[in-house]
Design an enzyme around this catalytic site. Sequence first.
Site, mmCIF file in Angstrom:
data_model
loop_
_atom_site.group_PDB
_atom_site.id
_atom_site.type_symbol
_atom_site.label_atom_id
_atom_site.label_comp_id
_atom_site.label_asym_id
_atom_site.label_seq_id
_atom_site.Cartn_x
_atom_site.Cartn_y
_atom_site.Cartn_z
ATOM 1 N N SER A 6 2.721 -7.311 1.956
ATOM 2 C CA SER A 6 1.678 -6.557 2.655
ATOM 3 C C SER A 6 0.355 -6.571 1.872
ATOM 4 O O SER A 6 -0.164 -7.642 1.560
ATOM 5 C CB SER A 6 2.179 -5.133 2.913
ATOM 6 N N LEU A 7 -0.182 -5.415 1.521
ATOM 7 C CA LEU A 7 -1.413 -5.363 0.725
ATOM 8 C C LEU A 7 -1.255 -6.159 -0.570
ATOM 9 O O LEU A 7 -2.185 -6.860 -1.004
ATOM 10 C CB LEU A 7 -1.784 -3.919 0.404
ATOM 11 N N HIS A 23 8.368 -4.453 9.112
ATOM 12 C CA HIS A 23 7.358 -4.773 8.106
ATOM 13 C C HIS A 23 7.948 -4.998 6.713
ATOM 14 O O HIS A 23 7.226 -5.396 5.805
ATOM 15 C CB HIS A 23 6.315 -3.643 8.051
ATOM 16 N N ASP A 45 7.464 -6.411 13.570
ATOM 17 C CA ASP A 45 6.482 -5.796 12.678
ATOM 18 C C ASP A 45 5.341 -5.189 13.501
ATOM 19 O O ASP A 45 4.698 -5.882 14.284
ATOM 20 C CB ASP A 45 5.930 -6.859 11.723
ATOM 21 N N PHE A 90 8.323 5.988 7.312
ATOM 22 C CA PHE A 90 7.942 4.580 7.254
ATOM 23 C C PHE A 90 9.127 3.721 6.827
ATOM 24 O O PHE A 90 9.425 2.695 7.446
ATOM 25 C CB PHE A 90 6.780 4.402 6.277
ATOM 26 N N LEU A 96 11.829 3.377 9.506
ATOM 27 C CA LEU A 96 11.472 2.426 10.556
ATOM 28 C C LEU A 96 11.770 0.992 10.132
ATOM 29 O O LEU A 96 12.125 0.154 10.953
ATOM 30 C CB LEU A 96 9.987 2.554 10.900
ATOM 31 N N GLN A 97 11.633 0.709 8.833
ATOM 32 C CA GLN A 97 11.812 -0.660 8.347
ATOM 33 C C GLN A 97 13.262 -1.126 8.426
ATOM 34 O O GLN A 97 13.519 -2.333 8.475
ATOM 35 C CB GLN A 97 11.298 -0.795 6.904
ATOM 36 N N TRP A 150 0.822 -1.216 0.000
ATOM 37 C CA TRP A 150 0.000 0.000 0.000
ATOM 38 C C TRP A 150 0.855 1.264 0.000
ATOM 39 O O TRP A 150 1.810 1.382 0.754
ATOM 40 C CB TRP A 150 -0.897 -0.031 1.237
#
Length: 264
Positions: free
Chosen positions: A82-83, A236, A208, A144, A147-148, A16
Amino acid sequence: MVMNEGQVTCLFVHGWAMNSTIWQPLIEKLPNWINVESVDLPGHGLRINESFTSLDELTKDLQAQCDQYKKDNEPLILVGWSLGALPCLQLCVNDAEEVDALMVVSSNPCFVSRDNWRCGVEALVFDEFAASLKNDFSGTIRRFLSLQVKGSDSGRIVLRDLREKILQQAVPNEVSLDAGLEVLKQVDLRDQLEEITKPVSWVLGGQDGLVKQGLVGELKILMPQAEVELYEKAGHAAFLSHSEEFLQQLISFASTTLKIKHVK
């Protein structure tokens, strides 16, 4: 290096609000016996003028991509993050003949917590992220991605170039962002996992914030035939922060799929 006779195609499907560029650092390291294709979801990346409204539409779109990239006598492996893993799972539930195997990355058959499901997160988490995207898309994506790869020295080096490439693409259109959010909040494929007969390899991150590591135990019940790997220190996007481990898992899975195809 795993030695193989023949070729296999891996079709990468992003998550996403991202685009196909997210896979680039990984793709560059794959051996030449793996043919690589990566697609943008409708409304993302180079497909900014398109859109989708449901998982059914995403699945039909991915089916068309599989039809395009499937080669005679060559296995096709979907790699969905993910999505992007949800239409991949749905295609395998449908037993799409073009698909030979599936690698699921940091995804959940039911992303939102329910009374009998504690492996998801509250829907509010997605709502807050969506609001942040609309207010400051570039800043939200940068945070984002950071953070990964937190705690990964190699990940930070990869990130510098990667986030710029991702942000060079157009901002996903609002219709598709909203639709993706609803898919994440509403879809529940738990009861359909048992219908999948194709080989499946599942990758989860122990850190995650969107997919709880308790999913490992649930998958052993819902999908006992699946290979499930937990990267304890990954978030994630394990393919970014733990790229070498992920690379070896993907190569091994592709090699096994190729051998199975030859036996058949």
